[in-house]
Design an enzyme around this catalytic site. Sequence first.
Site, PDB file in Angstrom:
ATOM      1  CB  ALA A  37      -3.159 -12.430  -9.394  1.00  0.00           C
ATOM      2  CB  THR A  38       0.794  -9.108  -7.396  1.00  0.00           C
ATOM      3  OG1 THR A  38       1.941  -9.708  -8.010  1.00  0.00           O
ATOM      4  CG2 THR A  38       1.238  -8.187  -6.269  1.00  0.00           C
ATOM      5  CG  MET A  41       0.851 -12.618  -1.932  1.00  0.00           C
ATOM      6  SD  MET A  41       2.573 -12.339  -2.407  1.00  0.00           S
ATOM      7  CE  MET A  41       2.604 -10.528  -2.513  1.00  0.00           C
ATOM      8  N   GLY A  43      -4.561  -9.668  -1.256  1.00  0.00           N
ATOM      9  CA  GLY A  43      -5.877  -9.906  -0.655  1.00  0.00           C
ATOM     10  C   GLY A  43      -5.821 -10.844   0.534  1.00  0.00           C
ATOM     11  CG  MET A  45      -0.128 -10.639   2.285  1.00  0.00           C
ATOM     12  SD  MET A  45       1.050  -9.575   1.387  1.00  0.00           S
ATOM     13  CE  MET A  45       2.559 -10.547   1.546  1.00  0.00           C
ATOM     14  CD  GLU A  46      -5.964  -4.943   1.897  1.00  0.00           C
ATOM     15  OE1 GLU A  46      -6.695  -4.292   2.670  1.00  0.00           O
ATOM     16  OE2 GLU A  46      -5.910  -4.728   0.677  1.00  0.00           O
ATOM     17  N   GLY A  65      -8.363  -1.247   5.132  1.00  0.00           N
ATOM     18  CA  GLY A  65      -6.993  -1.141   4.674  1.00  0.00           C
ATOM     19  C   GLY A  65      -6.750   0.192   4.001  1.00  0.00           C
ATOM     20  CG  HIS A  72       4.139 -11.554  -5.829  1.00  0.00           C
ATOM     21  ND1 HIS A  72       2.989 -11.633  -6.574  1.00  0.00           N
ATOM     22  CD2 HIS A  72       4.420 -12.816  -5.430  1.00  0.00           C
ATOM     23  CE1 HIS A  72       2.597 -12.906  -6.629  1.00  0.00           C
ATOM     24  NE2 HIS A  72       3.457 -13.639  -5.946  1.00  0.00           N
ATOM     25  NE  ARG A 116      -7.619  -4.299   8.065  1.00  0.00           N
ATOM     26  CZ  ARG A 116      -8.142  -4.410   6.849  1.00  0.00           C
ATOM     27  NH1 ARG A 116      -7.357  -4.544   5.790  1.00  0.00           N
ATOM     28  NH2 ARG A 116      -9.440  -4.396   6.659  1.00  0.00           N
TER      29      ARG A 116
END
Length: 134
Positions: A37-38, A41, A43, A45-46, A65, A72, A116
Amino acid sequence: MEMDFNLSIGMSAEVGITVELKDTAVSFGSGGVKVLATPMMIGIMENAALKAVDTNLPEGYATVGTHLDVKHLTATPIGMKAYAEAELIKIEGKKLTFNVIAYDEKEKIGEGTHTRYIIAVDSFIERTNEKLNR
């Protein structure tokens, strides 16, 4: 008062997962296909961005964040590993900007930038909880 947060351009981290059913678009409700799921992905990355800097912050500080600009690019099936890399590319006071890239075992699957902010945890939670009394 400007505080030294002990951060520098180029700090980076990597976070990986093996894609499971719970990580798919079907499970997130973000699509009808059983692929990464985007939101998942994003999540990772963060999480990579957080791990790149949060351990260097003074006691009582963390990052939250606030902005994502991410593409994506391609799908990743259940059972394949996916990982994200985050690199700190800009520091403006408490505002931190990261370059984020995600890959699976075969190719790049996502890319973009992530912002962030450094927060004092106690006062942040206190201000947030005040919403309950408004």
